[in-house]
Design a protein around this motif. Structure first.
Motif, PDB file in Angstrom:
ATOM      1  N   THR B  46       2.748   1.508   3.363  1.00 59.87           N
ATOM      2  CA  THR B  46       2.264   0.612   2.060  1.00 59.87           C
ATOM      3  C   THR B  46       0.675   0.968   2.783  1.00 59.87           C
ATOM      4  OG1 THR B  46       3.408  -1.496   2.388  1.00 59.87           O
ATOM      5  CG2 THR B  46       1.581  -1.373   2.023  1.00 59.87           C
ATOM      6  N   GLN B  94       3.739  -3.229  -3.107  1.00 60.32           N
ATOM      7  CA  GLN B  94       5.156  -3.588  -2.963  1.00 60.32           C
ATOM      8  C   GLN B  94       4.532  -5.600  -3.471  1.00 60.32           C
ATOM      9  OE1 GLN B  94       5.308  -3.463   1.134  1.00 60.32           O
ATOM     10  NE2 GLN B  94       7.057  -3.991   1.795  1.00 60.32           N
ATOM     11  N   ASP B 173       5.291   1.256  -4.502  1.00 59.80           N
ATOM     12  CA  ASP B 173       5.667   0.778  -3.200  1.00 59.80           C
ATOM     13  C   ASP B 173       6.858  -0.727  -2.906  1.00 59.80           C
ATOM     14  OD1 ASP B 173       5.305  -0.258  -0.394  1.00 59.80           O
ATOM     15  OD2 ASP B 173       3.714  -0.621  -0.283  1.00 59.80           O
TER      16      ASP B 173
HETATM   17 MG   LIG Z   1       5.456  -1.377   2.901  1.00 56.99          MG
END
Ligand SMILES: [Mg+2]
Ligand SMILES: Nc1ncnc2c1ncn2[C@@H]1O[C@H](COP(=O)(O)OP(=O)(O)OP(=O)(O)O)[C@@H](O)[C@H]1O
Ligand SMILES: Nc1ncnc2c1ncn2[C@@H]1O[C@H](COP(=O)(O)OP(=O)(O)O)[C@@H](O)[C@H]1O
Ligand code: SF4
Ligand SMILES: [Mg+2]
Lengths: 295, 322
Positions: B46, B94, B173
Motif C-alpha cells: 500500500t 484499499q 489496492d
Molecule cells: Mg495494504
C-alpha cells in the motif's frame, strides 16, 4: 453430534419490521465429532445466519437443532450456559469480536469467572497456558497484550484458545481465515486440522473454496438460503452436479489454470424466487453426494 | 515505458524513528502492462501504491525517482501532484468501498470530484453512463447512496469513477479481497477490460492473493519487508519461481481440485522483520531455509533471465532444491 433438521430463518426487515426476508430455507445437516463440515456460497447466501443459529445468537424460525440428541432451542437461560460450554464460535474480524480495552489475560479470566468460578487461580493459569500452547502461541508473547498489539493470526488463534478452555465439542468458525496472509492462513487451517483429530466438530463457514477443499471432508453449497449441493468434498468439488456449483467452481482463481484458458461458459441460473416456498429437494446423485434439481 | 521507478525510498516518520516501508525499490511498468504486486501484510504494498499518488501526513520521500511517460513525477510535492492525480495517475484505495461518503448520492459525489478538476459533470455524463453500463450498472445507481449497493456493485462503481479521466496509470489496492469468488472474478476481469479498451494505459494490481493476480497480471512483483525480491512474468512466478521467499509463498497456497488427504501444506515459520530497525543483509534471512554467511550482506536485485529478476545470493542452490 450436532444436527440441524429442516431449519428456517426469517428476519424482519424494512421499517418497523414490515417485511420478511427468508435467509435460511429448510437446511438440514449433521456434524460428527472429529469432522469438519464446510459451508460455502456467495455473499448473502445465508452461511453466517446458519452459524449464528447454531450458536443461538439468533432464534430459529422453524425446525430443530440438536446437540447429542437434545433440542437446543428448547433450553432456557441455564441450559444455554451449559450449551456454551460445548459450543463456541470464532468470527471473521477478530478485532471487532474482541473488546479493544481488554488485555488477553482479562479476556481469558472472564471465561473462568463465567464458567469455572470454583477453579483456583494457579490451576486456571496452567490451563490457560496449556490452551495457548495448543494453538501454537507462546503465552509470554500474548498475555498482557492488547488486541492491537497482536497480529491478525495471533488474535485469531487466541480466540480459538479461549474457546478451547471450555472443552468444547463444536466450533463454529465463520470466515476466520479470509483476512489472514497466505502463511498465517495455513497455520490456522492446520490448527483446525489438529483439533479435528482430537475429536472436535467444526462448522467451517467460508466463501473461499480452496480453504474448504483443504480442510473439510464434507461440504455444503448454499444459494439463496438453501442447500443446492452437498456431500464428500472430493465428489462435490470434483464432479459438481448443480449449475450453481459449477459456476462457483469455475470462478475460483487457480494457480495453474487461468480463467481465460478455461473453456467454461457460465450457466444460466434460476433467479431468486419466492423464498417461502420449500427449495428444490436434494436427491442422491452418487455415493455420498446429493444435489438439488436445477431449473 | 509508462512508469519508471528508481531506488524509491519512502519512510514513515514516527516518534521512535523511521519506519522504512519502502527501502530502495526499482521497477518499470510498460505501456499496456498489468503488474501484480504481492507479498505478506505489512511488506509495503500500500505504501508503494500511495507513494505514486499521495504521500499522507507521516510519509516522507527520502530518496529515488519516479517518472511517468518520460516525465518526472513530483511525488514529494503535494501541490504539484494534485494536478496529476485522477488525470494521469489514479488509485482505487484499499477499503475504498467502505470509504465512500454515505450521505451523498453517487452522482453528486462524482460531480463534486469532477468539479474539483475543473470539469463539468454534464460534459462527461454520457461517457460515465456508458461505462457504468459496461460494468453492468444501470444509470439510476447515480441516484443511489453508496450503502444501497452491494459490495460487488460498489467496487465496480469505484472502478468506473477512478478511471473516468483515462489515467495513464491505475493502482488498484486489494480491490477484490472483500468479495466472494463470483464478484472477485467479475471485478478482476473488468480491470483487464478497462486496460484493453484504453481507459487506462497500465496498471499495478496490489493483492496478497497470488492465485487471483495470476489470472490477470502480465508480470508479478513479490515484495518482502520494504523491498522487491522477485519480478517476472506471471507464468514464471507461479510455475518457476526462483527466490526462496516466492517459493515458500506459493507452496503455502491451498488449491481447489487437489486432494490433500493427510498431506499438510507448510507455512513460512516466523514473522517478517520490523521495518523500524530492519536487520542488515537479506531481510528474509531469519526465515530462509538456505540462509548462510553471505546473506549478512544485502543481495542486489539482478537479472537472471529475460524479464526475470531476483534478489538472493543462493539462486542456484535454491533452484537445485526445487
Ligand atoms: Mg495494504
Ligand atoms: N502511518 C504509518 N505510520 C507508521 N508506520 C506505518 C504507517 N502506515 C504503515 N506503516 C508501516 O509501513 C509498513 C508497510 O505498510 P503497508 O500498509 O504499505 O503494507 P501492505 O503491504 O499494504 O500491507 P497489507 O497487505 O496489510 O495491506 C508496515 O510495517 C506498516 O506497519
Ligand atoms: N440481522 C439481520 N437482519 C436482517 N437481515 C439480515 C440480518 N443478517 C443477515 N441478513 C440477511 O440475510 C441474508 C443472509 O445473510 P448471511 O447469513 O449474513 O449470509 P452470508 O454469511 O452467506 O454472506 C442476507 O440477505 C442478509 O442481508
Ligand atoms: S539471500 Fe540468503 S537469506 Fe536471502 S533469500 Fe537468498 S539464501 Fe535466503
Ligand atoms: Mg457471512
Amino acid at each position: 453430534m450436532l444436527e440441524l433438521e429442516n431449519v428456517w430463518k426469517s428476519y424482519r426487515v424494512g421499517s418497523l419490521g414490515s417485511k420478511r426476508l427468508t435467509a435460511v430455507r429448510d437446511v438440514s445437516f449433521t456434524i460428527a465429532p472429529g469432522e469438519v463440515l464446510s459451508v460455502v456460497g456467495e455473499s448473502g447466501s445465508g452461511k453466517t445466519t446458519v452459524g449464528k443459529m447454531v450458536l443461538q445468537l439468533i432464534s430459529v424460525t422453524r425446525g430443530t437443532i440438536r446437540l447429542d440428541g437434545r433440542d437446543i432451542t428448547a433450553a432456557g437461560k441455564r441450559g444455554l450456559r451449559e450449551y456454551y460450554r460445548k459450543v463456541q464460535g470464532v468470527f471473521q474480524d477478530p478485532f471487532s469480536s474482541y473488546n479493544p480495552i481488554f488485555k488477553a489475560d482479562r479476556v481469558l479470566e472472564m471465561v473462568r469467572q463465567t464458567y469455572f468460578p470454583r477453579v483456583g487461580r494457579s490451576e486456571w493459569q496452567a490451563k490457560v497456558e496449556e490452551s495457548l500452547q495448543s494453538v501454537g502461541l507462546d503465552p509470554g508473547a500474548v498475555l498482557g497484550k492488547y488486541p492491537h498489539q497482536l497480529s491478525g493470526g495471533q488474535l485469531q488463534r487466541m480466540l480459538i484458545a479461549r474457546a478451547l478452555l471450555l472443552d468444547i465439542e463444536v466450533l463454529v468458525a465463520d470466515e476466520i481465515i479470509s483476512m489472514l496472509d497466505a502463511s498465517t492462513r495455513i497455520d490456522v487451517l492446520n490448527l483446525l486440522g489438529e483439533l479435528k483429530e482430537r475429536g472436535l466438530a467444526v462448522l467451517f463457514v467460508t466463501h473461499d473454496l480452496s480453504l474448504a477443499n483443504y480442510i473439510s471432508e464434507r461440504v455444503i453449497i448454499m444459494r439463496h438460503g438453501a442447500v443446492v449441493e452437498t456431500g464428500a468434498t472430493a465428489k462435490v468439488f470434483g464432479d459438481p452436479r448443480h449449475p450453481y456449483s459449477r459456476n462457483l467452481l469455475a470462478s475460483v482463481p487457480q494457480l495453474h489454470t487461468k480463467w481465460a484458458d478455461n473453456q467454461f461458459h457460465a450457466e444460466e441460473l434460476e433467479p431468486d424466487g419466492d423464498r417461502d416456498r420449500p427449495p428444490a429437494p436434494l436427491t442422491k446423485v452418487d455415493e455420498n453426494h446429493w444435489a438439488a434439481a436445477a431449473g | 515505458m509508462s512508469l519508471e521507478v528508481n531506488d524509491l525510498r519512502v519512510h514513515y516518520r514516527t516518534l521512535k524513528g523511521d519506519v522504512r516501508a519502502l527501502d530502495g525499490v526499482s521497477f518499470d511498468v510498460a505501456d499496456g502492462e498489468i503488474v501484480g504486486l504481492a507479498g505478506e501484510s505489512g511488506c509495503g504494498k500500500t505504501t508503494l501504491g500511495k507513494s505514486l499518488i499521495r504521500l499522507d501526513g507521516r510519509m516522507r520521500h527520502v530518496g529515488g525517482t519516479v517518472a511517468l511517460d518520460g516525465e518526472e513525477l513530483p511525488i514529494g510535492d503535494d501541490r504539484a501532484m494534485n494536478k496529476r492525480r485522477f488525470k494521469d495517475v489514479s488509485i482505487i484505495p484499499q477499503y475504498s468501498m467502505s470509504a465512500m461518503n454515505p450521505t451523498r448520492r453517487i452522482g453528486r459525489m462524482i460531480a463534486d470530484l469532477l468539479g474539483s478538476r475543473g470539469i463539468a459533470y454534464r460534459d462527461l455524463k454520457r461517457e460515465l453512463v456508458q461505462r457504468l453500463e459496461l460494468v453492468g450498472l444501470p444509470e439510476k445507481v447515480l441516484d443511489n447512496y453508496p450503502i444501497e449497493l452491494s459490495g460487488g456493485m460498489k467496487q465496480r462503481m469505484v472502478m468506473v469513477i477512478s478511471t473516468l479521466l483515462d489515467p495513464s496509470l491505475l493502482i488498484a489496492d486489494e480491490v477484490t479481497s472483500a468479495l466472494d469468488v463470483s464478484n472477485q472474478k467479475a471485478v478482476a476481469e473488468t480491470l483487464v477490460r478497462f486496460r484493453d479498451m484504453g481507459f487506462v494505459k497500465s496498471m499495478i494490481v496490489v493483492t496478497h492473493d497470488l492465485s487471483l493476480v495470476y489470472q490477470i497480471a502480465d508480470t508479478i512483483m513479490v515484495m518482502y519487508a520494504g523491498r522487491i525480491v522477485e519480478k517476472a512474468s506471471a507464468e514464471t512466478i507461479v510455475k518457476a519461481p526462483q527466490h526462496p521467499y516466492t517459493k515458500a509463498l506459493i507452496s503455502a497456497l491451498p488449491e481447489v481440485g487437489l486432494e490433500y488427504g493427510d498431506r499438510k501444506l507448510k507455512s513460512i515459520p516466523g514473522k517478517p522483520p520490523q521495518l523500524l530497525n530492519p536487520p542488515t543483509g537479506c531481510r528474509f534471512r531469519a526465515r530462509c531455509p538456505l540462509a548462510g554467511d553471505e546473506c549478512a550482506e544485502q543481495p542486489p536485485l539482478v537479472g537472471i533471465d529475460r524479464g526475470h529478476e531476483a534478489a538472493c545470493w543462493k539462486l542456484e542452490e535454491s533452484n537445485a532444491r526445487a
